[in-house]
Design an enzyme around this catalytic site. Structure first.
Site, PDB file in Angstrom:
ATOM      1  N   TYR A 198      -5.559  -5.501  13.656  1.00 24.29           N
ATOM      2  CA  TYR A 198      -5.287  -4.952  12.336  1.00 24.29           C
ATOM      3  C   TYR A 198      -4.963  -3.473  12.468  1.00 24.29           C
ATOM      4  CZ  TYR A 198      -9.956  -2.787  12.342  1.00 24.29           C
ATOM      5  OH  TYR A 198     -11.060  -2.020  12.646  1.00 24.29           O
ATOM      6  N   CYS A 199      -4.273  -2.945  11.451  1.00 21.89           N
ATOM      7  CA  CYS A 199      -3.981  -1.512  11.364  1.00 21.89           C
ATOM      8  C   CYS A 199      -3.887  -1.152   9.889  1.00 21.89           C
ATOM      9  CB  CYS A 199      -2.709  -1.145  12.137  1.00 21.89           C
ATOM     10  SG  CYS A 199      -1.229  -2.057  11.630  1.00 21.89           S
ATOM     11  N   THR A 200      -3.356  -0.002   9.557  1.00 26.87           N
ATOM     12  CA  THR A 200      -3.368   0.465   8.164  1.00 26.87           C
ATOM     13  C   THR A 200      -2.497  -0.390   7.245  1.00 26.87           C
ATOM     14  OG1 THR A 200      -3.640   2.717   8.999  1.00 26.87           O
ATOM     15  CG2 THR A 200      -3.075   2.474   6.673  1.00 26.87           C
ATOM     16  N   ILE A 227      -4.885  -3.135   6.383  1.00 30.01           N
ATOM     17  CA  ILE A 227      -6.089  -2.897   5.586  1.00 30.01           C
ATOM     18  C   ILE A 227      -5.759  -2.762   4.100  1.00 30.01           C
ATOM     19  CG2 ILE A 227      -8.021  -1.307   5.221  1.00 30.01           C
ATOM     20  CD1 ILE A 227      -7.563  -0.455   8.223  1.00 30.01           C
TER      21      ILE A 227
END
Length: 343
Positions: A198-200, A227
């Protein structure tokens, strides 16, 4: 024809305040083949400037990466313009969890070699052979599986203030640094574990998932929309929120509060705190975590040296930093030797 900003950030902020209208902070990306990024850049600037769009947008031969702010009244016109561009029609828009009318104060559309500084040679692997995108519900299910390895693809100063429970958070300054480290650390589990990333907003996982599949990882998953999209789905579908703390964002807000947990500490006294600031000395501008008490004590600076500098007359400060650029060392954060408290 205007292809540049004619207002300073301060002038723009004043106009936004006087207008008294709500703005939406939005991010999106799309990989696509763009023949002439310069012409495309100009096209976007002309149309978005008319709609009072502000933000930071990167355009390259490989696509577009955008973080921006648009007046709520102009959202539909903005969306219509996106849909008029073939490869941006119905592109997923990540709308910020916490809105701030001053998240961006200038429109910057820049042509880059790549829309993400990943350090990869895309010609050496199939960038379209990506991992499986999963929504918030599936993501929650996957990360509870003991056969899953959950990896945060962001940098240390992002994960320090917030991350998913039980995630591996690489101690890196840049995205490109994390790729080889993660591959080495998980090399024994290429076939027997689920690699969930996952990342932003999703863009880093988009490239990383294809890279890891190329490197032999069999079960690769990525959180759809990152996210930002996860939090929205959690709220809309009454799901359990498994993210703790704040989500770091690259605009004037610096972060969005996702849960009440404060998992970081002030870099000057060690008190629980997750508020990012930039050193008040413009020649330093170090990004670090500072509590209210230390901000008052240190006059919003990272060190006594910087306190001495900002006490000087402005012209003397300007002369001291003449010819010196602020480097990426501003992101050293807790690693900086000037900060007393470091993890």
């Amino acid at each position: 024809m205007q292809l540049y900003n004619n207002l300073s950030a301060e002038e723009r902020a004043k106009l936004i305040e006087e207008a008294g209208k709500d703005r939406l902070t939005i991010s999106f990306y799309q990989y696509a083949k763009i023949g002439n990024p310069e012409i495309f850049r100009n096209h976007l600037f002309i149309h978005w400037n008319e709609l009072d769009v502000l933000g930071r947008i990167y355009v390259a031969h490989e696509g577009i990466n955008a973080q921006l702010s648009v007046p709520a009244d102009n959202f539909h016109a903005f969306k219509a313009h996106l849909d008029s561009i073939s490869f941006l029609e119905n592109v997923r828009l990540n709308i910020a969890v916490e809105q701030d009318n001053f998240s961006f104060l200038k429109l910057k559309v820049k042509v880059r070699k790549k829309i993400l500084a990943d350090g990869l040679n895309d010609a050496t692997f199939d960038v379209t052979n990506k991992g499986e995108h999963v929504n918030a519900a599936k993501f929650n299910e996957l990360i509870e599986d003991p056969n899953t390895v959950l990896v945060d693809m962001r940098n240390h100063y992002e994960s320090e203030i917030g991350h998913f429970k039980n995630a591996i958070t690489p101690d890196v300054d840049t995205f490109r640094d994390s790729l080889s480290i993660i591959e080495e650390d998980l090399k024994e589990h290429k076939e027997d574990k689920n690699l969930v990333m996952y990342c932003t907003g999703g863009i880093r996982c988009e490239k990383a998932s294809a890279y890891y599949k190329h490197k032999g990882f069999k079960n690769v998953f990525q959180l759809e929309g990152g996210i930002i999209n996860y939090v929205r789905q959690v709220e809309e579908n009454a799901l359990e929120n498994k993210f703790i703390g704040k989500n770091f964002v690259f605009d004037e807000r610096r972060a969005e509060r996702i849960s009440d947990d404060v998992i970081a500490r002030c870099h000057q006294c060690g008190k629980p705190c997750d508020t990012h600031v930039n050193c008040a000395n413009e020649a330093c501008h170090l990004l670090f975590i500072q509590c209210e008490e230390c901000a008052e004590k240190m006059n919003n600076c990272c060190s006594t040296d910087c306190m001495d500098i900002i006490a000087l007359p402005y012209e003397e400060q300007k002369a001291l930093r003449k010819g010196k650029g602020v480097s990426n060392l501003i992101f050293k954060k807790g690693r900086s030797e000037v900060l007393k408290f470091k993890e």
